[in-house]
Design a protein around this motif. Structure first.
Motif: not given
Ligand code: ADP
Ligand code: ASP
Ligand code: MG
Length: 408
Positions: A190-214
């Protein structure tokens, strides 16, 4: 006037038709009295193609020359894009990294941005034109072309947005937002409407390549709101923003996976002070990042150590560890590349117990053996056999009630 930085990924500029469509989109924003700076990736598949070409000529390509080659992908799209805007009667000007300039350190292939000059971009905006900036590239202190690492156009976009004090940075991609897991492997994501920077950073560093971690790191540090959305629709996407209380109501926000790790086990190591340092120091000296570490004590003052390294460094790390093993009198060194890391992420985990055991239960019920575990405040990761990756992701996604319809 409001200022938005819009970044378009490879699929959005994959061919001339797409480029023209995106140009129409940029113009629509411009017509709403918004200043726009465009940041572009190379056409989809182009960076891979260039890497392959380099490998055909020099199996381990010279890093400086590889960056000269890879930067051409974005050079193609920005010039065509500026032409498309001009063809539509809008003045636009393309900029390579060194023309902005985007100054980086000299580390080819994974350079970090040090500074971005705003003078030329501001002048171009002030004269009513649309700057079109090449993502992923910069210039080193010696004047050499550098690249930021795969997916680095996201980072360029956020950094440009930060230095220009933009109101928003929009990341246009091939999915219409950040999902509870990769929508390409789990159809109930499901699409997430709003996500925190912290969660997005974890998701990016753990493989969700939709955003680059840096890019997420930059956005968080400077409070730049991000809007991840599709270039093919007008639907709202996902806002990546500072955390608020409502976000904590969700226990697990997302499930990620990554196939980028490899495992090394060194058995029957003499268990004495300094032994971990003698194993890990030479690995660190080779610039290899060790992630998870497990130590199991055996009888007779012996211990086994298992740890993970990036898969691309596996062979090199194995050589180093074999040498150390001989020196310290360890019995055996074994390697395994067929592993994957599956993780659950959520700020709601901070205040709830039992999340880890639920994750282990779900994996057990699906017959998936856990090889290693690591946790932090807002994530739990398990290393499993690679062949179970999709099964594990779907099971966890379902088990934590993230699937479509589950919580509606
Ligand atoms: P771009 O070329 O636009 O930068 P990427 O390929 O880098 O696009 O990133 C988009 C891809 O990220 C999607 O196609 C999707 O397969 C993948 N992805 C992985 N995890 C997620 C997630 N949680 N939400 C959305 N996309 C995800
Ligand atoms: N073209 C680069 C890559 O494919 C950078 C990017 O697309 O963000 O990794
Ligand atoms: Mg990307």
């Amino acid at each position: 006037m409001a200022l938005i930085v819009q970044k378009y990924g490879g699929v959005s500029v994959a061919n001339c038709d797409r480029i023209k469509k995106v140009a129409d989109r940029v113009i629509a924003s411009k017509k709403q009295d918004t200043d726009v700076v465009v940041v572009l990736s190379a056409m989809a598949g182009e960076t891979d193609r260039l890497i392959d070409l380099a490998g055909q000529v020099q199996p381990i390509p010279d890093p400086r020359e590889l960056d000269v080659l890879l930067s051409t992908g974005e050079q193609t799209t920005i010039s065509l894009f500026a032409m498309a805007l001009r063809e539509r009667g809008f003045k636009a000007m393309s900029f390579l990294g060194h023309q902005v300039p985007i100054e980086t350190d000299p580390v080819h292939g994974r350079a970090r941005i040090h500074d971005i000059s705003t003078k030329r971009l501001r002048d171009v905006l002030d004269s009513g034109q649309i700057p079109v900036v090449a993502g992923f590239q910069g210039i080193s202190p010696d004047g050499d072309i550098t690249t930021l690492g795969r997916g680095g156009s996201d980072t360029t976009a956020v950094a440009v947005a930060v230095v220009l004090h933009a109101d928003l940075c929009e990341i246009y991609t091939d999915v219409d937002g950040v999902y509870t897991t990769d929508p390409h492997i789990c159809s109930t994501a499901r699409k997430i409407d709003r996500i925190s920077y912290d969660e997005m950073m974890e998701m990016a560093s753990l493989g969700a390549k939709v955003l680059e971690i840096r890019s997420v790191e930059f956005a968080m540090r400077y409070g730049m709101p991000l809007h991840v959305r599709s270039s093919l629709t007008d639907n709202p996407g996902t806002y990546v923003v500072a955390e608020d209380e409502t976000m904590e109501e969700v226990l697990v926000s997302g499930v990620t996976y990554s196939r980028n790790d490899a495992r090394i086990t060194i058995t029957k190591v003499p268990d004495r002070p300094g032994i971990a340092a003698s194993i890990f120091n030479p690995i660190t000296d080779a610039n290899i990042v060790v992630d998870m570490i497990i130590q199991n004590t055996r009888a007779g003052d012996l211990t086994d150590m298992t740890f993970t390294v990036p898969r691309r460094n596996h062979e090199e790390a194995m050589e180093i560890v074999k040498k150390v093993a001989r020196e310290i009198g360890a019995e055996q060194v074994a390697g395994d590349k067929d592993i994957a890391k599956v993780s659950i992420v959520g700020v709601g985990m901070r205040d709830h117990s039992g999340v880890a055991s639920k994750m282990f239960d779900i994996l057990a019920r699906h017959g998936i053996n856990i090889l290693m575990i690591s946790t932090s405040e807002i994530k739990i990761s398990c290393i499993i056999e690679e062949k179970y990756t999709e099964l594990a992701v779907r099971a966890l996604h379902d088990g934590f009630g993230l699937s479509k319809g589950a919580a509606d």
